[in-house]
Design a protein around this motif. Structure first.
Motif, short mmCIF file in Angstrom:
data_model
loop_
_atom_site.label_atom_id
_atom_site.label_comp_id
_atom_site.label_asym_id
_atom_site.label_seq_id
_atom_site.Cartn_x
_atom_site.Cartn_y
_atom_site.Cartn_z
N PRO A 45 69.74 -34.19 -17.30
CA PRO A 45 69.74 -33.54 -16.00
C PRO A 45 70.11 -33.64 -14.58
O PRO A 45 70.37 -34.02 -14.40
N GLU A 46 70.73 -32.63 -15.43
CA GLU A 46 72.12 -32.30 -13.85
C GLU A 46 70.73 -31.50 -12.74
O GLU A 46 71.91 -31.76 -11.87
N LEU A 47 70.33 -30.55 -12.83
CA LEU A 47 69.53 -30.24 -11.96
C LEU A 47 67.81 -30.55 -12.62
O LEU A 47 67.79 -30.57 -13.36
N VAL A 48 67.23 -30.95 -11.58
CA VAL A 48 65.79 -31.48 -11.89
C VAL A 48 65.19 -30.56 -10.22
O VAL A 48 64.99 -31.37 -9.50
N GLY A 102 51.52 -21.53 -0.51
CA GLY A 102 50.57 -23.07 -1.54
C GLY A 102 51.68 -24.18 -2.08
O GLY A 102 51.20 -24.36 -2.59
N PHE A 103 52.90 -23.65 -2.08
CA PHE A 103 53.74 -25.03 -2.99
C PHE A 103 54.31 -25.88 -2.43
O PHE A 103 54.96 -25.40 -0.93
N ARG A 104 54.35 -26.83 -2.67
CA ARG A 104 56.06 -28.25 -1.90
C ARG A 104 56.54 -28.35 -3.42
O ARG A 104 56.37 -28.66 -3.66
N GLU A 105 57.58 -28.41 -2.13
CA GLU A 105 58.66 -28.65 -3.33
C GLU A 105 58.98 -29.95 -3.71
O GLU A 105 58.51 -30.54 -2.71
N LEU A 106 58.84 -30.25 -4.62
CA LEU A 106 58.95 -31.87 -5.12
C LEU A 106 60.39 -32.20 -4.99
O LEU A 106 61.14 -31.59 -5.86
N ASP A 107 61.44 -33.20 -4.62
CA ASP A 107 62.13 -33.75 -5.07
C ASP A 107 62.68 -35.12 -6.22
O ASP A 107 61.36 -34.84 -7.46
N ARG A 108 63.79 -34.96 -6.93
CA ARG A 108 64.13 -35.54 -7.51
C ARG A 108 63.09 -37.01 -8.28
O ARG A 108 62.26 -36.88 -9.29
#
Length: 146
Positions: free
Chosen positions: A125-128, A6-12
């Motif tokens: 923001p090294e990892l977002v 049910g989740f969608r990964e978001l890009d930076r």
């Protein structure tokens, strides 16, 4: 991510766009060797760094200066069973350059609690990462909300 959760990964870029509209986030750091989470108001700088403003004498400023921390913001609609969450991981630093401090005084976040001496904290923001709830309470086409 599991395509059926049910989740969608978001890009930076999506993550940073969502952060721009969030008024409150949470700083996650270590306090006495234990996790600590503090709500803060913030904004993003032109280079997408997370900016916070706090008392120069605050425990937060002393605890996170020069340390890798996490910052999280989200938006949730409990009725619609939807929302998103974004996590920024990076090194936090107290801004010490007077010119930069002056610039941030003009454009940065306003502290909700006045202090005689305030500092700005930047989180690079090294990892977002982020995710968005897209299915709500529906799984495999079946409405689970009732």
């Amino acid at each position: 991510m599991n395509p059926n959760d049910g989740f969608r990964e978001l890009d930076r870029e999506e993550c940073l766009r969502l952060l721009e509209r969030a008024p409150i986030g949470r700083v996650v750091h270590t306090r006495h060797a234990l996790p600590a989470v503090l709500p803060v108001n913030f904004c993003l700088d032109i280079d997408s760094a997370v900016l916070m403003r706090t008392s120069a004498d605050s425990e937060l400023a002393a605890a996170i200066d020069g340390v890798v921390i996490a910052f999280e913001a989200d938006e949730v609609d409990a009725t619609a069973h939807s929302g998103w969450s974004v996590v920024v991981t990076g090194r936090a630093t107290v801004v010490t350059d007077p010119v930069e401090h002056g610039r941030l005084t003009r454009i940065g976040p306003r502290s909700w609690v006045a202090s005689p001496k305030e500092v700005f904290i930047r989180i690079e923001p090294e990892l977002v990462t982020g995710r968005q709830l897209v299915a709500g309470r529906t799984v495999y086409g079946v409405d689970l909300s009732s």
